[in-house]
Design a protein around this motif. Structure first.
Motif, short mmCIF file in Angstrom:
data_model
loop_
_atom_site.label_atom_id
_atom_site.label_comp_id
_atom_site.label_asym_id
_atom_site.label_seq_id
_atom_site.Cartn_x
_atom_site.Cartn_y
_atom_site.Cartn_z
N PRO A 196 6.47 6.52 4.37
CA PRO A 196 5.44 6.02 3.45
C PRO A 196 6.09 5.10 2.41
N ALA A 197 5.43 4.00 2.11
CA ALA A 197 6.01 3.01 1.20
C ALA A 197 6.37 3.61 -0.16
N VAL A 198 5.58 4.59 -0.62
CA VAL A 198 5.83 5.19 -1.93
C VAL A 198 7.18 5.89 -1.98
N GLN A 199 7.72 6.28 -0.83
CA GLN A 199 9.00 6.98 -0.79
C GLN A 199 10.20 6.05 -0.68
N LEU A 200 9.97 4.76 -0.53
CA LEU A 200 11.07 3.82 -0.40
C LEU A 200 11.68 3.52 -1.77
N PRO A 201 13.01 3.35 -1.84
CA PRO A 201 13.63 2.90 -3.09
C PRO A 201 13.07 1.52 -3.47
N PHE A 214 0.85 -1.18 0.00
CA PHE A 214 0.00 0.00 0.00
C PHE A 214 0.89 1.24 0.00
N PRO A 215 0.96 1.96 -1.11
CA PRO A 215 1.97 3.01 -1.26
C PRO A 215 1.87 4.16 -0.26
N HIS A 216 0.66 4.48 0.18
CA HIS A 216 0.50 5.65 1.05
C HIS A 216 0.39 5.29 2.53
N LEU A 217 0.57 4.01 2.85
CA LEU A 217 0.74 3.61 4.24
C LEU A 217 2.23 3.56 4.55
N THR A 218 2.58 3.78 5.79
CA THR A 218 3.99 3.66 6.18
C THR A 218 4.42 2.20 6.14
N ALA A 219 5.72 1.99 6.23
CA ALA A 219 6.24 0.62 6.27
C ALA A 219 5.63 -0.14 7.44
N LEU A 220 5.56 0.51 8.60
CA LEU A 220 4.97 -0.13 9.79
C LEU A 220 3.50 -0.48 9.55
N GLU A 221 2.75 0.43 8.96
CA GLU A 221 1.33 0.19 8.72
C GLU A 221 1.12 -0.95 7.72
N ASN A 222 1.98 -1.04 6.71
CA ASN A 222 1.88 -2.14 5.76
C ASN A 222 2.05 -3.49 6.45
N VAL A 223 3.03 -3.59 7.33
CA VAL A 223 3.26 -4.86 8.02
C VAL A 223 2.10 -5.17 8.96
N ARG A 224 1.54 -4.14 9.58
CA ARG A 224 0.39 -4.37 10.48
C ARG A 224 -0.80 -4.96 9.72
N VAL A 225 -0.98 -4.55 8.45
CA VAL A 225 -2.05 -5.14 7.65
C VAL A 225 -1.87 -6.64 7.55
#
Length: 257
Positions: free
Chosen positions: A145-150, A92-103
């Motif tokens: 936010p995931a969208v900002q990660l390389p 999910f590009p607009h969730l943070t890395a932490l929020e993605n893993v929580r999903v």
């Protein structure tokens, strides 16, 4: 318990007369990293789609931990612990890395993903989410936010999210596709690390990646198993060389260097 976690027997798939996969007998040992390779159009992704039930076999059977799962739905297969990544990063590009893993962690609760719940109610998942981010080298990016990660770190995040769903068998589809050398090396090391004590079946074109981490290689050509065994043997198989028509012969041999 058998040392086989996954087995297919004469697995086949035809599309309006075109046979994409024919009589594939695949045996994946528990605790191994098993690579599925082959030239373009060999049937690798079709095999993955059959294993995860996105496609229904025309014939043949699939066994997971000795249980026939051939007719089960994708959700049933996922609940058994077969979790797949895709060639295109599925985060999910607009969730943070932490929020993605929580999903991913919410899967253990046995219900639907509760995006609408208060963030504070999900905070109890944070310690485990941070452990998983640390395992894939992303602890320092938890609030990003995931969208900002390389790109390479996006793939690492996808692996962390996959791990959050507690897979017994991880299916990785082209995990290093489109990466530069530095990201390829990072993700290769990551797969080796998370593969310790887990079972991974991966489709991968990069022969250096395959040679460095896979204990068993299955080569597909025209939808059929052409060869299987350790990389040293498979890469020197004349039929494998012929199937690739020289296009990656240099890679097959060069990976030994």
């Amino acid at each position: 318990m058998s040392d086989l976690i996954l087995e297919t027997r004469d697995l086949s798939k035809a599309f309006k007369g075109f046979v994409a996969v024919k009589d594939v007998n695949l045996r994946v040992a528990r605790g191994s990293i098993h690579a599925l390779i082959g030239p373009n159009g060999a049937g690798k992704t079709t095999c993955f789609n059959l294993l995860t039930k996105f496609l229904t076999p025309t014939s043949g059977r699939i066994f997971f931990n000795g249980t026939d799962i051939t007719r089960e739905a994708p959700a049933q297969v996922a609940r058994r612990g077969i979790i797949r990544s895709f060639q295109i990063s599925a985060i999910f590009p607009h969730l943070t890395a932490l929020e993605n893993v929580r999903v991913g962690l919410q899967r253990r609760e046995g219900g639907t993903f509760r995006f609408w719940r208060s963030v504070s109610l999900l905070d109890r998942l944070n310690p485990r989410a941070m452990e998983l981010l640390d395992e894939v080298g992303l602890a320092g990016f938890a609030a990003t936010p995931a969208v900002q990660l390389p790109y390479g770190r996006k793939r690492a995040l996808e692996i962390a999210t996959t791990l959050a769903m507690e897979p017994e068998l991880m299916l990785l589809d082209e995990p290093t596709q489109g990466m530069g050398h530095e990201d390829v090396d990072r993700v290769t090391q990551l797969i080796r690390k998370v593969g310790a004590g887990r079972t991974i079946l991966m489709v991968e074109h990069n022969m250096k990646v395959v040679s460095s981490i896979a204990s068993t290689i299955t080569v597909l050509a025209r939808g059929m198993v052409l060869a299987e065994g350790p990389y040293e043997a498979v890469s020197r198989n004349p039929e494998v060389m012929q199937a690739y028509m020289g296009t990656v012969e240099g890679e097959l041999q060069g990976a030994h260097a």
